[in-house]
Scaffold this motif. Structure first.
Motif, PDB file in Angstrom:
ATOM      1  N   HIS A 109       0.841  -1.194   0.000  1.00  0.00           N
ATOM      2  CA  HIS A 109       0.000   0.000   0.000  1.00  0.00           C
ATOM      3  C   HIS A 109       0.877   1.245   0.000  1.00  0.00           C
ATOM      4  N   GLU A 110       0.377   2.291  -0.630  1.00  0.00           N
ATOM      5  CA  GLU A 110       1.117   3.555  -0.686  1.00  0.00           C
ATOM      6  C   GLU A 110       1.466   4.065   0.708  1.00  0.00           C
ATOM      7  N   LEU A 167       4.867   3.302   1.885  1.00  0.00           N
ATOM      8  CA  LEU A 167       5.968   3.943   1.172  1.00  0.00           C
ATOM      9  C   LEU A 167       6.026   5.444   1.406  1.00  0.00           C
ATOM     10  N   SER A 168       5.038   5.983   2.108  1.00  0.00           N
ATOM     11  CA  SER A 168       4.929   7.433   2.254  1.00  0.00           C
ATOM     12  C   SER A 168       5.614   7.976   3.500  1.00  0.00           C
ATOM     13  N   VAL A 197       1.894  -1.415  -6.361  1.00  0.00           N
ATOM     14  CA  VAL A 197       1.526  -0.480  -5.301  1.00  0.00           C
ATOM     15  C   VAL A 197       0.026  -0.251  -5.337  1.00  0.00           C
ATOM     16  N   PRO A 208      -2.626   2.375  -4.435  1.00  0.00           N
ATOM     17  CA  PRO A 208      -2.574   3.806  -4.126  1.00  0.00           C
ATOM     18  C   PRO A 208      -3.653   4.243  -3.140  1.00  0.00           C
ATOM     19  N   THR A 228       1.059   8.866 -11.727  1.00  0.00           N
ATOM     20  CA  THR A 228       0.780   7.751 -10.833  1.00  0.00           C
ATOM     21  C   THR A 228       0.026   6.645 -11.558  1.00  0.00           C
ATOM     22  N   SER A 243       2.981   1.549 -10.894  1.00  0.00           N
ATOM     23  CA  SER A 243       3.681   1.464  -9.612  1.00  0.00           C
ATOM     24  C   SER A 243       5.024   2.184  -9.646  1.00  0.00           C
ATOM     25  N   LEU A 265       4.500   5.952  -9.287  1.00  0.00           N
ATOM     26  CA  LEU A 265       4.175   6.350  -7.923  1.00  0.00           C
ATOM     27  C   LEU A 265       5.415   6.338  -7.040  1.00  0.00           C
ATOM     28  N   ILE A 266       6.244   5.308  -7.174  1.00  0.00           N
ATOM     29  CA  ILE A 266       7.471   5.248  -6.380  1.00  0.00           C
ATOM     30  C   ILE A 266       8.389   6.406  -6.735  1.00  0.00           C
ATOM     31  N   LEU A 315       7.127   9.529  -5.014  1.00  0.00           N
ATOM     32  CA  LEU A 315       7.448   9.526  -3.589  1.00  0.00           C
ATOM     33  C   LEU A 315       8.937   9.738  -3.349  1.00  0.00           C
TER      34      LEU A 315
END
Length: 294
Positions: free
Chosen positions: A173-174, A177-178, A207, A209, A279, A282, A285-286, A289
């Motif tokens: 899940h995001e 990673l946040s 991931v 989101p 996004t 995956s 999105l990474i 971040l």
């Protein structure tokens, strides 16, 4: 040989599978004991994992069931004959039994499927990330225990680069990673590591989101050996993780994992073009971040 005081998960599972075979054959404990040439108390000790059973007797019991997978029988015999020793043995007097059970399961895994809502899965963690998790965890531990736990987690990852690496599919899940864990460099290194490990042909990372469907709230990992009947799902819990098995249970978790994979972003492709991805997948999105941490 005396009875085991504290059987491992593998030993308990071996006994439970033998009990399932007996029940499939519609044999009482007394009838099965007679068939195998032993007394009923001895069979009870075998089914509870406190002692083993020879390959010949496993085959005899399996034959009474009738139609049964040869792959399953061979895998069951192998499960019962294994010594249980491996690199994890040196941690036997330092870490709890659950750590050793997990490493032994992963060592025999053909497929590993894991979902994590709050943390990067253990098989994909950097040493620095693992150390930060243990330092900031809720469980009280000495510095020596923390160091051993971190070393153990890193050592587990050799399975991904060994001779028979399992197909590994991680959905993260995001939220996991946040957070920076209070150390931006640690999270930066972890995100870069996820991109790098995705280059392994047998590793898939997706991931889930924040703006996706409602997340599955509990992390779990499915570990499947060559014989799928012997698969195990481990459900994370702050006190003690649950080890579950059985055809119905595995079918439920496979279905839930398939649903998560369907709604998660497309897998990380480390070979994709480096331009911004927003996004929509995956990797994008990474990268988003990662950008503030550079």
């Amino acid at each position: 040989m005396g009875l085991r005081a504290n059987p491992t998960y593998r030993q308990r599972r071996f006994g439970a599978e033998l009990r399932r075979l007996r029940e499939q054959a519609d044999l009482s404990a007394q009838d099965a004991a007679s068939l195998l040439g032993m007394r009923q108390p001895q069979l009870s000790s075998i089914e509870s994992g406190r002692t083993g059973l020879s390959a010949e007797r496993v085959q005899l019991l399996a034959r009474t069931v009738g139609s049964i997978s040869r792959t399953y029988v061979d895998a069951l015999i192998d499960m019962g004959q294994r010594s249980g020793k491996g690199w994890w043995s040196e941690y036997r007097h330092v870490l709890g039994a659950a750590h050793l059970d997990l490493a032994e399961l992963e060592d025999a895994a053909h497929v590993v499927s894991t979902y994590e809502p709050m943390f990067v899965p253990g098989l994909l963690q950097t040493r620095e990330y693992a150390a930060a998790i243990h330092r900031g965890g809720y469980r009280q531990a000495t510095e020596a225990e923390q160091l051993a736990a971190v070393d153990f987690r890193v050592q587990r990852q050799v399975v991904l680069t060994g001779e028979r690496p399992p197909r590994t599919h991680a959905i993260i899940h995001e939220a996991a990673l946040s957070g920076s864990l209070g150390e931006r460099e640690v999270m930066r290194g972890q995100l870069l590591h996820l991109i790098e490990v995705s280059r392994l042909p047998h590793v898939t990372i997706q991931v889930l989101p924040f703006d996706g469907p409602v997340a599955f709230g509990t992390g779990f990992v499915m570990i499947e050996p060559q014989a799928p009947e012997l698969s195990t799902v481990i459900v994370s819990h702050i006190e003690q993780s649950l080890y579950l098995d059985g055809a119905d249970t595995m079918a439920k978790y496979r279905g839930w994992f398939a649903s998560l994979a369907e709604v998660a972003l497309p897998p990380v492709d480390a070979e994709a073009s480096p331009q911004p991805h927003a996004t929509k997948d995956s990797l994008g999105l990474i990268q988003r971040l990662l950008y503030p941490l550079l």
